[in-house]
Design a protein around this motif. Sequence first.
Motif, PDB file in Angstrom:
ATOM      1  N   LEU A  69      11.550   6.703   4.273  1.00  0.00           N
ATOM      2  CA  LEU A  69      11.426   6.413   6.574  1.00  0.00           C
ATOM      3  C   LEU A  69      10.374   7.691   7.012  1.00  0.00           C
ATOM      4  N   ALA A  70      10.186   8.624   5.929  1.00  0.00           N
ATOM      5  CA  ALA A  70       9.797   9.025   6.466  1.00  0.00           C
ATOM      6  C   ALA A  70       7.931   8.960   5.792  1.00  0.00           C
ATOM      7  N   ARG A  71       7.693   8.363   4.989  1.00  0.00           N
ATOM      8  CA  ARG A  71       6.217   8.074   4.532  1.00  0.00           C
ATOM      9  C   ARG A  71       6.031   6.676   5.867  1.00  0.00           C
ATOM     10  N   VAL A  72       7.341   5.900   5.979  1.00  0.00           N
ATOM     11  CA  VAL A  72       6.579   4.673   7.232  1.00  0.00           C
ATOM     12  C   VAL A  72       6.448   5.869   8.835  1.00  0.00           C
ATOM     13  N   LEU A  73       7.145   6.661   8.763  1.00  0.00           N
ATOM     14  CA  LEU A  73       6.825   7.088   9.657  1.00  0.00           C
ATOM     15  C   LEU A  73       5.881   8.335   9.897  1.00  0.00           C
ATOM     16  N   ASP A  74       4.994   8.559   8.345  1.00  0.00           N
ATOM     17  CA  ASP A  74       4.436   9.457   8.363  1.00  0.00           C
ATOM     18  C   ASP A  74       3.977  10.755   9.145  1.00  0.00           C
ATOM     19  N   ASN A 125      -1.631   7.117  10.310  1.00  0.00           N
ATOM     20  CA  ASN A 125      -1.075   6.145   9.802  1.00  0.00           C
ATOM     21  C   ASN A 125       0.565   5.974  10.271  1.00  0.00           C
ATOM     22  N   SER A 126       1.304   6.453  11.033  1.00  0.00           N
ATOM     23  CA  SER A 126       2.425   6.449  11.342  1.00  0.00           C
ATOM     24  C   SER A 126       2.501   4.993  11.875  1.00  0.00           C
ATOM     25  N   SER A 183       0.758  -1.323  -0.149  1.00  0.00           N
ATOM     26  CA  SER A 183      -0.060  -0.185   0.019  1.00  0.00           C
ATOM     27  C   SER A 183       0.924   1.769  -0.114  1.00  0.00           C
ATOM     28  N   LEU A 184       1.940   1.194   0.151  1.00  0.00           N
ATOM     29  CA  LEU A 184       3.355   2.129   0.147  1.00  0.00           C
ATOM     30  C   LEU A 184       3.384   2.679  -1.314  1.00  0.00           C
ATOM     31  N   ALA A 185       3.512   1.311  -2.039  1.00  0.00           N
ATOM     32  CA  ALA A 185       4.279   1.596  -3.366  1.00  0.00           C
ATOM     33  C   ALA A 185       4.284   2.699  -3.857  1.00  0.00           C
ATOM     34  N   GLU A 186       2.867   3.090  -4.416  1.00  0.00           N
ATOM     35  CA  GLU A 186       2.781   4.656  -4.506  1.00  0.00           C
ATOM     36  C   GLU A 186       3.320   6.115  -4.328  1.00  0.00           C
TER      37      GLU A 186
END
Length: 383
Positions: free
Chosen positions: A139-144, A197-198, A102-105
């Motif tokens: 990583l910023a997307r993972v931690l939102d 989402n984080s 789901s984070l691929a985009e």
Amino acid sequence: MGVSFWEDPYPVYKRFQERSAIFWDEALDVWVVTGRNAVDTVLRSPAMSSDWRRLNIDESASQEFPELERMLHGWFMLMDPPAHTLLRRTMQSWFSRSRAESLAEDFQSVVSAHLDRVRTLPTVDLAKDFASPVASGLLARVLDVPVEVTVEAAEHVAAIASFLAQPHKREFAAKAADAVDRLNTLYRRLAPSLSRNSALFPLVNDSALPPDAYLHTAHLLSFAGQETTAGLIGTGLLHLLRRPNLYKEVAAGQADLAAVVEELVRFDTPVPQVPRVALSDVTVDGHTIRAGDRVLVLLAAANRDWQNSEDADVLDFARDQKNIAFGVGIHYCLGAPIARKGALIAIRDWTTTFPETLLSPETVQWSVGTGYRGLESALVQLV
Ligand code: HEM
């Protein structure tokens, strides 16, 4: 260790493996484990501890710096069950394979933005202009969180990595302690506004968890997710660029990308070694590790597995392999699906965007003394 070790540590690992799958090193006062099966046995043994308090040898300089010690006690990577189990379970559902999908985009847009920027640069450094900022972006997307947070955190965790690689040096401990203060300030400021989402969200306001679980795990993820992912992207592209036929194959979309990533992470393992200490006597490959002995587990040596493979030093996407670059057993990398997905997108999009990239071999510099395998710098020309 001379510079040449950091450029290519594999001849040394090979000599170690030829000596034995496991041996006691008098000089380092540690068991060195190099064989694939021996590594597996050690990492799966409940008698092998990852607890920082046990790993932390008496002469470690960190004992002067209570906040640094407290933070390392708080990393679940450096805990044993049941403390480890509680925190890992809390995080596990977030780090699913479907999460990576789901984070691929999002990952794709991080990579695209960096490729657009790279295009405008007069000189391009594969490590500084691509691998490292892309890893911070992922990583910023993972931690939102805003990317500025992970970029700043990356600077601070580099100081902690240097200390962990050389824990007896006071100046490294002092810098790491300072880095912990700065990371505390950074992540404390974020806590009140953390999004659902984080990956860190499950840790906020959970009274079953130890105090500061949020803060310490924020540090851990910043540490565990940055240099590792940057290492895989940077060294992965470097090894492809050194083999123009393979580079072309990937750029032309003719290779199975998942297999490419697996082979790259096997061939040059971003976390070459992990430490353990024995809680009770354990016999591995006929050698008895005594309670209290320290153990250095060489994932990088086990991944080449020279004893069972004639072409371990060849990069071969068709190889039938099951690498252990993400560890084995209860501490298996939580971020593995994320790292694999991020690296796949970065390597795929770089090669297809710049199919004619040329490496300037004389500019390649490897990271030295960090405990990670990664590039410090490598200039390329985008012809
Ligand atoms: C190519 C990239 C990566 C590699 C090669 C890698 C490798 C590893 C390895 C070998 C371990 C096991 C450590 C041990 O046994 O002592 C580990 C643990 C861990 N990794 Fe990764 N990692 C990568 C990326 C990431 C990312 C992106 C994250 C999160 C954002 C992450 C989070 C973690 C965590 C939290 C642990 C501790 C797990 C536990 O103790 O239960 N890693 N990683």
